[in-house]
Design a protein around this motif. Structure first.
Motif, mmCIF file in Angstrom:
data_model
loop_
_atom_site.group_PDB
_atom_site.id
_atom_site.type_symbol
_atom_site.label_atom_id
_atom_site.label_comp_id
_atom_site.label_asym_id
_atom_site.label_seq_id
_atom_site.Cartn_x
_atom_site.Cartn_y
_atom_site.Cartn_z
ATOM 1 N N MET A 124 0.801 -1.223 0.000
ATOM 2 C CA MET A 124 0.000 0.000 0.000
ATOM 3 C C MET A 124 0.839 1.281 0.000
ATOM 4 S SD MET A 124 -3.012 -1.256 -0.213
ATOM 5 C CE MET A 124 -3.861 0.313 -0.186
ATOM 6 N N VAL A 125 1.882 1.320 0.815
ATOM 7 C CA VAL A 125 2.677 2.550 0.930
ATOM 8 C C VAL A 125 3.616 2.725 -0.262
ATOM 9 C CG1 VAL A 125 4.314 3.837 2.356
ATOM 10 C CG2 VAL A 125 2.538 2.461 3.454
ATOM 11 N N ALA A 126 4.364 1.662 -0.609
ATOM 12 C CA ALA A 126 5.318 1.762 -1.722
ATOM 13 C C ALA A 126 4.636 2.134 -3.048
ATOM 14 C CB ALA A 126 6.106 0.460 -1.855
ATOM 15 N N PRO A 127 3.491 1.522 -3.415
ATOM 16 C CA PRO A 127 2.830 1.931 -4.667
ATOM 17 C C PRO A 127 2.388 3.390 -4.670
ATOM 18 C CG PRO A 127 2.029 -0.215 -3.979
ATOM 19 C CD PRO A 127 2.850 0.309 -2.843
ATOM 20 N N MET A 128 2.103 3.941 -3.478
ATOM 21 C CA MET A 128 1.758 5.361 -3.397
ATOM 22 C C MET A 128 2.992 6.235 -3.624
ATOM 23 S SD MET A 128 0.567 7.606 -0.100
ATOM 24 C CE MET A 128 2.210 7.405 0.603
ATOM 25 N N LEU A 129 4.143 5.778 -3.089
ATOM 26 C CA LEU A 129 5.365 6.568 -3.191
ATOM 27 C C LEU A 129 5.990 6.535 -4.585
ATOM 28 C CD1 LEU A 129 7.105 5.633 0.190
ATOM 29 C CD2 LEU A 129 5.861 7.738 -0.347
ATOM 30 N N ASN A 130 5.811 5.436 -5.318
ATOM 31 C CA ASN A 130 6.474 5.274 -6.616
ATOM 32 C C ASN A 130 6.219 6.436 -7.584
ATOM 33 O OD1 ASN A 130 7.584 2.914 -5.711
ATOM 34 N ND2 ASN A 130 6.257 1.559 -6.901
ATOM 35 N N PRO A 131 4.960 6.864 -7.792
ATOM 36 C CA PRO A 131 4.744 7.997 -8.711
ATOM 37 C C PRO A 131 5.427 9.276 -8.226
ATOM 38 C CG PRO A 131 2.680 6.859 -8.265
ATOM 39 C CD PRO A 131 3.682 6.322 -7.292
ATOM 40 N N LEU A 132 5.437 9.489 -6.913
ATOM 41 C CA LEU A 132 6.092 10.683 -6.365
ATOM 42 C C LEU A 132 7.592 10.627 -6.617
ATOM 43 C CD1 LEU A 132 4.213 10.988 -2.943
ATOM 44 C CD2 LEU A 132 3.803 12.298 -5.016
ATOM 45 N N ILE A 133 8.180 9.464 -6.400
ATOM 46 C CA ILE A 133 9.627 9.298 -6.581
ATOM 47 C C ILE A 133 10.021 9.542 -8.040
ATOM 48 C CG2 ILE A 133 11.509 7.603 -6.532
ATOM 49 C CD1 ILE A 133 10.020 6.311 -4.118
ATOM 50 N N TYR A 134 9.206 9.029 -8.957
ATOM 51 C CA TYR A 134 9.547 9.137 -10.373
ATOM 52 C C TYR A 134 9.244 10.506 -10.969
ATOM 53 C CZ TYR A 134 10.876 4.293 -11.271
ATOM 54 O OH TYR A 134 11.551 3.101 -11.299
ATOM 55 N N THR A 135 8.316 11.266 -10.377
ATOM 56 C CA THR A 135 7.876 12.505 -11.023
ATOM 57 C C THR A 135 8.214 13.775 -10.246
ATOM 58 O OG1 THR A 135 5.680 12.413 -9.965
ATOM 59 C CG2 THR A 135 5.944 11.305 -12.091
ATOM 60 N N LEU A 136 8.556 13.657 -8.959
ATOM 61 C CA LEU A 136 8.706 14.842 -8.114
ATOM 62 C C LEU A 136 9.731 15.822 -8.689
ATOM 63 C CD1 LEU A 136 7.352 15.779 -5.534
ATOM 64 C CD2 LEU A 136 9.313 14.940 -4.240
ATOM 65 N N ARG A 137 10.887 15.309 -9.152
ATOM 66 C CA ARG A 137 11.942 16.171 -9.687
ATOM 67 C C ARG A 137 12.183 15.906 -11.185
ATOM 68 N NH1 ARG A 137 17.072 15.846 -5.861
ATOM 69 N NH2 ARG A 137 17.678 17.568 -7.241
ATOM 70 N N ASN A 138 11.208 15.283 -11.821
ATOM 71 C CA ASN A 138 11.353 14.932 -13.232
ATOM 72 C C ASN A 138 10.742 16.024 -14.108
ATOM 73 O OD1 ASN A 138 11.149 13.746 -15.828
ATOM 74 N ND2 ASN A 138 11.124 11.696 -14.940
#
Length: 318
Positions: free
Chosen positions: A287-301
Motif C-alpha cells: 500500500m505505501v510503496a505503490p503510493m510513493l512510486n509515482p512521487l519518486i519518479y515525477t517529483l523532480r522529473n
C-alpha cells in the motif's frame, strides 16, 4: 473407494468456506489509524499511477523504453492496491472481518503474481538504464520496441506462473478447521501458519523460490548499477554526471523500498515472524510503496512536468 474417501477427507480438511482476517481487530485505535493510512494510500496510488499511465500514453515525448516500463509498473501498482485495498477497508470498517475461500485464493494468486512480476520488471528497468548510460550509441537497437515488449511480457508471465505454483502448494495444505488468519489479507506466510501438518517443505520451497524471484533480479540490478556508476564516474563534466545519476536515482530508490520490505517478508521462515512485523511490512510494500512510486519518479522529473502541462493544454507542443 477407500482412496476416494481419503481424498474427500483431505479436501474437506483443506477447504474452508470462509476465513477470518484478524488484522489488528484487538486494537481498535490502531485499526482506525491503519484504515486512514490505507484509504489515503489507495486514493493517492489511484491518482498518481493513473496520471503517469495517461500522460505517458498521450505525450509523444514520453514514448520511450523508460516510460514504457514505468507505465507497466504504474499499472501493476494499480492492480496490486486494488486487489487488496478495498477488502482491507471493508474489514477495518466492518464487524465481520471475513473473506470467503475463493476470494482468498484469488487475492493470494493475484497479489503474489503482481509482487513477483514487479521483481522482474524492476530488473528490466535497471537493464534499460544500463543500456541508456553505458551504451548510448546502441541504445535504440538494444531497447527496441519489440525487445521492450518481450521483456515486459516475460516479467508478467513468469511472475504469474510462479504465483500459480506457490498458491497451489499453499492452498492444498490441510487446515483441520483453522480459519483465523492473523493478517490483513491472504498471504503465503500467514496461511502456512494455519496448516495442521508439518510445513517445512513448503517453507523450504518458499525460501528457495524467493531467492530466485527476489535475489537473482536484485543481483542483476546491482551488476547493472555497478556498470552505470563506473560509466558515470568517467564523465568529465559535473553537469553530465549529475544528469546521468539523476536518471537512475528514482529507480534505485524504488528498488530499495520494494526489495527491502520484500526480502524482509519472504527470505525468512514464517515461523520466525513476530506477531506484527510481517503484517506491517506487507502493508508497506502493498500500500505505501505503490503510493510513493509515482512521487519518486515525477517529483523532480522536469520531463514529466512538461509533458503533464502539454497534456493539460498549459504549454504548447513543440
Amino acid at each position: 473407494m477407500m482412496n476416494s474417501d481419503a481424498s474427500w477427507k483431505h479436501l474437506n480438511q483443506s477447504y474452508q468456506e470462509e476465513f477470518i482476517l484478524l488484522g489488528v481487530a484487538d486494537r481498535p485505535r490502531l485499526e482506525k489509524l491503519l484504515s486512514a493510512v490505507v484509504l489515503i494510500c489507495y486514493a493517492m496510488t489511484l491518482l498518481g499511477n493513473t496520471t503517469i499511465i495517461v500522460v505517458s500514453r498521450l505525450d509523444p515525448s514520453l514514448h520511450t523504453p523508460m516510460y514504457f516500463f514505468l507505465g507497466n509498473l504504474s499499472f501493476l501498482d494499480l492492480c496490486c492496491t486494488t486487489s487488496l485495498g478495498p477488502q482491507m477497508l471493508v474489514n477495518f470498517w466492518g464487524k465481520r472481518k471475513t473473506i470467503n475461500f475463493v476470494a482468498c485464493a484469488v487475492q493470494l494468486f493475484i497479489s503474489l503474481g503482481l509482487g513477483s512480476t514487479e521483481c522482474l520488471l524492476l530488473a528490466a528497468m535497471a537493464y534499460d538504464r544500463y543500456a541508456a548510460v553505458c551504451q548510448p550509441l546502441r541504445y535504440a537497437t538494444i531497447m527496441s520496441h519489440s525487445i521492450c515488449f518481450k521483456m515486459a511480457a516475460a516479467s508478467w508471465v513468469s511472475g504469474f506462473i510462479y504465483s500459480l505454483v506457490q498458491a497451489a502448494m499453499t492452498l492444498k495444505l490441510p487446515l483441520c478447521g483453522h480459519n483465523s488468519i492473523d493478517h490483513f489479507f491472504c498471504e503465503v506466510p500467514a496461511l502456512l501458519k494455519l496448516a495442521c501438518v508439518d510445513t517445512s517443505v513448503n517453507e523450504a520451497v518458499l525460501l528457495g523460490s524467493s531467492v530466485v524471484i527476489l535475489l537473482l533480479p536484485l543481483i542483476l540490478i546491482t551488476v547493472s548499477y555497478c556498470y552505470i556508476t563506473a560509466a558515470v564516474l568517467r564523465i568529465r563534466s559535473a553537469e553530465g554526471r549529475h544528469k546521468a545519476f539523476s536518471t537512475c536515482a528514482s529507480h534505485f530508490t524504488v528498488v530499495f523500498l520494494f526489495y527491502g520490505s520484500g526480502i524482509f517478508s519472504y527470505l525468512q521462515p514464517p515461523s520466525n515472524y513476530s506477531r506484527d512485523q510481517g503484517k506491517m511490512m506487507s502493508l508497506f510494500y502493498t500500500m505505501v510503496a505503490p503510493m510513493l512510486n509515482p512521487l519518486i519518479y515525477t517529483l523532480r522529473n522536469k520531463e514529466v512536468h512538461r509533458a503533464l502541462r502539454r497534456v493539460m493544454g498549459k504549454e504548447p507542443t513543440s
